[in-house]
Design an enzyme around this catalytic site. Structure first.
Site, PDB file in Angstrom:
ATOM      1  N   LYS A 104       0.795  -1.222   0.053  1.00 31.04           N
ATOM      2  CA  LYS A 104       0.154  -0.021   0.026  1.00 31.04           C
ATOM      3  C   LYS A 104       0.948   1.259   0.075  1.00 31.04           C
ATOM      4  O   LYS A 104       1.677   1.683   1.015  1.00 31.04           O
ATOM      5  CB  LYS A 104      -0.795   0.092   1.118  1.00 31.04           C
ATOM      6  CG  LYS A 104      -1.839   1.164   0.946  1.00 31.04           C
ATOM      7  CD  LYS A 104      -2.679   1.541   2.306  1.00 31.04           C
ATOM      8  CE  LYS A 104      -2.047   2.402   3.051  1.00 31.04           C
ATOM      9  NZ  LYS A 104      -1.868   3.697   2.397  1.00 31.04           N
ATOM     10  N   GLY A 123       5.660   3.688  10.782  1.00 31.55           N
ATOM     11  CA  GLY A 123       4.798   4.741  10.884  1.00 31.55           C
ATOM     12  C   GLY A 123       4.626   5.275  12.434  1.00 31.55           C
ATOM     13  O   GLY A 123       5.208   4.930  13.436  1.00 31.55           O
ATOM     14  N   SER A 124       3.408   5.754  12.674  1.00 40.08           N
ATOM     15  CA  SER A 124       3.110   6.062  13.949  1.00 40.08           C
ATOM     16  C   SER A 124       2.613   5.128  15.029  1.00 40.08           C
ATOM     17  O   SER A 124       2.213   4.118  14.304  1.00 40.08           O
ATOM     18  CB  SER A 124       1.884   7.361  13.906  1.00 40.08           C
ATOM     19  OG  SER A 124       0.583   6.710  13.459  1.00 40.08           O
ATOM     20  N   ARG A 125       2.383   5.581  16.278  1.00 43.40           N
ATOM     21  CA  ARG A 125       2.008   4.500  17.063  1.00 43.40           C
ATOM     22  C   ARG A 125       0.606   4.053  16.593  1.00 43.40           C
ATOM     23  O   ARG A 125       0.121   3.151  16.779  1.00 43.40           O
ATOM     24  CB  ARG A 125       2.369   4.998  18.441  1.00 43.40           C
ATOM     25  CG  ARG A 125       1.893   3.690  19.477  1.00 43.40           C
ATOM     26  CD  ARG A 125       2.223   4.158  21.064  1.00 43.40           C
ATOM     27  NE  ARG A 125       3.643   4.784  21.186  1.00 43.40           N
ATOM     28  CZ  ARG A 125       4.275   5.169  22.310  1.00 43.40           C
ATOM     29  NH1 ARG A 125       3.487   5.006  23.538  1.00 43.40           N
ATOM     30  NH2 ARG A 125       5.391   5.516  22.316  1.00 43.40           N
ATOM     31  N   GLY A 139      -1.202   4.514  14.166  1.00 47.63           N
ATOM     32  CA  GLY A 139      -1.413   3.713  12.739  1.00 47.63           C
ATOM     33  C   GLY A 139      -0.707   2.149  13.208  1.00 47.63           C
ATOM     34  O   GLY A 139      -1.431   1.062  12.738  1.00 47.63           O
ATOM     35  N   GLY A 140       0.172   1.945  13.566  1.00 47.21           N
ATOM     36  CA  GLY A 140       0.682   0.655  13.928  1.00 47.21           C
ATOM     37  C   GLY A 140      -0.463  -0.075  14.921  1.00 47.21           C
ATOM     38  O   GLY A 140      -0.827  -1.370  14.937  1.00 47.21           O
ATOM     39  N   GLU A 197       7.092  -0.821  13.284  1.00 51.97           N
ATOM     40  CA  GLU A 197       8.038   0.106  13.811  1.00 51.97           C
ATOM     41  C   GLU A 197       7.363   1.372  14.055  1.00 51.97           C
ATOM     42  O   GLU A 197       6.713   2.210  13.218  1.00 51.97           O
ATOM     43  CB  GLU A 197       9.304   0.224  12.800  1.00 51.97           C
ATOM     44  CG  GLU A 197      10.356   1.182  13.410  1.00 51.97           C
ATOM     45  CD  GLU A 197      11.303   2.027  12.438  1.00 51.97           C
ATOM     46  OE1 GLU A 197      11.402   3.253  12.416  1.00 51.97           O
ATOM     47  OE2 GLU A 197      11.736   1.410  11.449  1.00 51.97           O
ATOM     48  N   CYS A 201      13.368   8.282  12.332  1.00 51.06           N
ATOM     49  CA  CYS A 201      12.781   7.160  13.484  1.00 51.06           C
ATOM     50  C   CYS A 201      13.758   7.173  14.512  1.00 51.06           C
ATOM     51  O   CYS A 201      13.426   6.772  15.635  1.00 51.06           O
ATOM     52  CB  CYS A 201      12.308   5.960  12.912  1.00 51.06           C
ATOM     53  SG  CYS A 201      13.311   5.349  11.921  1.00 51.06           S
ATOM     54  N   GLU A 238       6.446  10.979  21.470  1.00 52.54           N
ATOM     55  CA  GLU A 238       7.335  11.386  20.227  1.00 52.54           C
ATOM     56  C   GLU A 238       6.739  12.931  19.668  1.00 52.54           C
ATOM     57  O   GLU A 238       5.425  12.793  19.348  1.00 52.54           O
ATOM     58  CB  GLU A 238       7.619  10.676  19.039  1.00 52.54           C
ATOM     59  CG  GLU A 238       8.367  11.056  18.001  1.00 52.54           C
ATOM     60  CD  GLU A 238       8.340   9.838  16.916  1.00 52.54           C
ATOM     61  OE1 GLU A 238       9.481   9.763  16.163  1.00 52.54           O
ATOM     62  OE2 GLU A 238       7.340   9.309  16.538  1.00 52.54           O
TER      63      GLU A 238
END
Length: 503
Positions: free
Chosen positions: A177, A233-235, A237-238, A257, A294, A385
């Protein structure tokens, strides 16, 4: 190559019908042609179905065929030349030199995984014929993998980045994606992958490319053909992808990650010897790539005293000279401002310095703050973050409190110790805590460089990643997409090639 705005369902191009979007130049906000059609659920199902069909023939193809595919993708990306760099620069505002370096990293890691495949050691073959039974073990591909392109590395962590390269090396078809911030870059690289698959004679479903937002990604992770996910990506999103994967009838691993703040510990001896120089070096690391790494150093921890004052003054002066930089998207710039405002508003936080003013809504003004260790330890917010060039200095009363701050930190990708003679004892006391907390420990350096090598670990305990067992960079990244199979008392003609006696 002329950009079309179309997805790739294996070898077939198709324009998505679930809406459309365009990339935008982060520096100006100007929309970039073409429009990209968004993939719908049927497109996701077709891509995943093609991947499922391709899995067995790809997994069992000769290793040399797999290796040549990876080399072919690398060759095709290089052949795009300035066209790729110019489009990536327009979509991300990253400097040309940075993108050229990232392209070299991307093709380098593809060729590195080709070499890993040719050596065959990743299969971890084990044969035990000393028992009453003949037991033979080999590691093999897990199944089709969904890969999510990252915003901050449009090449090295995107369509043909480390997740895709390691999954293909493992014998797993990939459905990517694309990140909506750089769809044109993704189309160029996606076509390079498609052409390499075609040239290799492998099934078309080995690679597909989809466009969309949250709904497309959710449908992809939920599809039963997908057996693993690679995400950077972001927390938020993960976590969303992890929740979807867990709710499936058959849950699957998500190798995500996510966010972290990569603490730097300035120990007393190092401050005494190098405080002035460390201040400037730290700011250079903090603002590298406008803080969009990151491994950006978002936290500095040190003991109060004249030497720390020298460091703060040097860092503040260096930061004041740093220009505001364009972030990858206007949305990321908005999130940076919100995060910086949230940081400044926390009890006990004091602003030490700001960089030069931003000229538009797409830029980020560098920020350096400080707080006492007491106030830091009392906060549930300050470990969040702030993605961009912002950092916080935590001022400790003494070494004992510095150790307490270290013990209170969440899982991180990296932690750095700056030390000199006389700091060994304190560093030794910190080590058990830091080893539990991070995937990579540095001494007297800065974490923003991540080498692609056999020894690199780009991972860490929760919440920096979803699993502390793996790395997303380096040769060992292939382990995420493999599983062991044991063959007991099998006739030779039915064994995988790697387990036959003549191998």
């Amino acid at each position: 190559m002329t950009l079309t705005g179309e997805m790739l369902l294996g070898s077939r191009r198709k324009r998505g019908q679930a809406g459309h979007f365009q990339a935008a130049d982060p520096r100006t906000g100007e929309s970039l042609l073409p429009e990209y059609g968004i993939s719908d659920d049927d497109d996701v199902a077709q891509a995943a179905g093609l991947a499922a069909q391709a899995f067995y023939p790809f997994r069992t193809a000769p290793l040399e065929t797999r290796a040549r595919l990876l080399d072919g993708i690398a060759d095709n990306i290089e052949a795009l030349g300035d066209t790729l760099i110019e489009r990536a620069a327009a979509e991300t505002a990253l400097p040309v030199a940075r993108l050229q370096g990232e392209r070299a990293r991307t093709v380098g890691q593809l060729r590195r995984f080709a070499a890993v495949v040719r050596r065959g050691e990743f299969q971890r073959v084990a044969i035990d014929s000393q028992q009453s039974d003949d037991l033979r073990l080999v590691k093999t591909g897990l199944g089709p993998v969904a890969v999510f392109g990252a915003s901050n590395f449009p090449l090295a962590f995107s369509v043909a980045g480390g997740d895709t390269a390691s999954a293909l090396a493992a014998g797993c078809p990939v459905v990517v994606k694309a990140h909506p911030a750089h769809p044109g870059t993704s189309e160029l690289v996606g076509d390079a992958c498609r052409r390499a698959v075609e040239a290799s004679g492998l099934p078309e479903g080995v690679f597909s490319l989809l466009y969309g937002e949250r709904e497309t990604g959710s449908a992809l992770v939920a599809h039963p053909a997908i057996q693993a996910v690679g995400f950077t990506g972001s927390r938020a999103g993960g976590m969303a992808l992890i929740d979807i994967a867990r709710q499936r009838k058959v849950p699957i691993p998500v190798y995500a990650e996510m966010s972290c703040i990569n603490p730097i510990f300035l120990l007393p001896g190092a401050l005494q010897r190098r405080a002035q120089a460390l201040g400037g070096e730290f700011v250079d690391s903090l603002t590298l790539g406008c803080g969009q790494f990151c491994t950006n150093p978002g936290l500095v921890i040190a003991c109060a005293g004249d030497d720390l004052d020298t460091f703060r003054n040097a860092a503040s002066a260096a930061l004041a000279d740093k220009a505001a930089g364009a972030l990858l998207t206007r949305g990321i710039a908005r999130a940076y401002r919100e995060g910086a405002d949230r940081l400044e508003q926390q009890p006990g936080v004091q602003v030490l310095a700001r960089g030069q003013q931003a000229n538009n809504d797409g830029q980020a003004q560098p920020l350096l703050c400080q707080i006492s260790a007491d106030d830091f330890l009392a906060s549930d917010v300050l470990q969040q973050e702030v993605f961009g060039p912002a950092s916080l200095i935590v001022v400790c009363r003494d070494a004992q409190q510095l150790e307490a701050v270290a013990g209170a930190l969440e899982g991180q990708l990296t932690a750095t110790l700056h030390l000199a003679d006389g700091d060994t004892a304190l560093a030794g006391r910190l080590m058990p805590t830091l080893e539990r907390m991070v995937g990579r420990l540095l001494v007297n350096g800065f974490p923003t460089g991540v080498a692609v090598s056999a020894a690199m670990v780009h991972g860490g305990p929760w919440p920096s990643t979803s699993s502390p067992l793996y790395t997303s960079v380096g040769d060992s990244a292939i382990e995420r997409f493999l599983r062991p199979i044991c063959y007991q008392n099998f006739p030779t003609e039915l064994l995988p090639a790697a387990l036959k006696d003549d191998q």
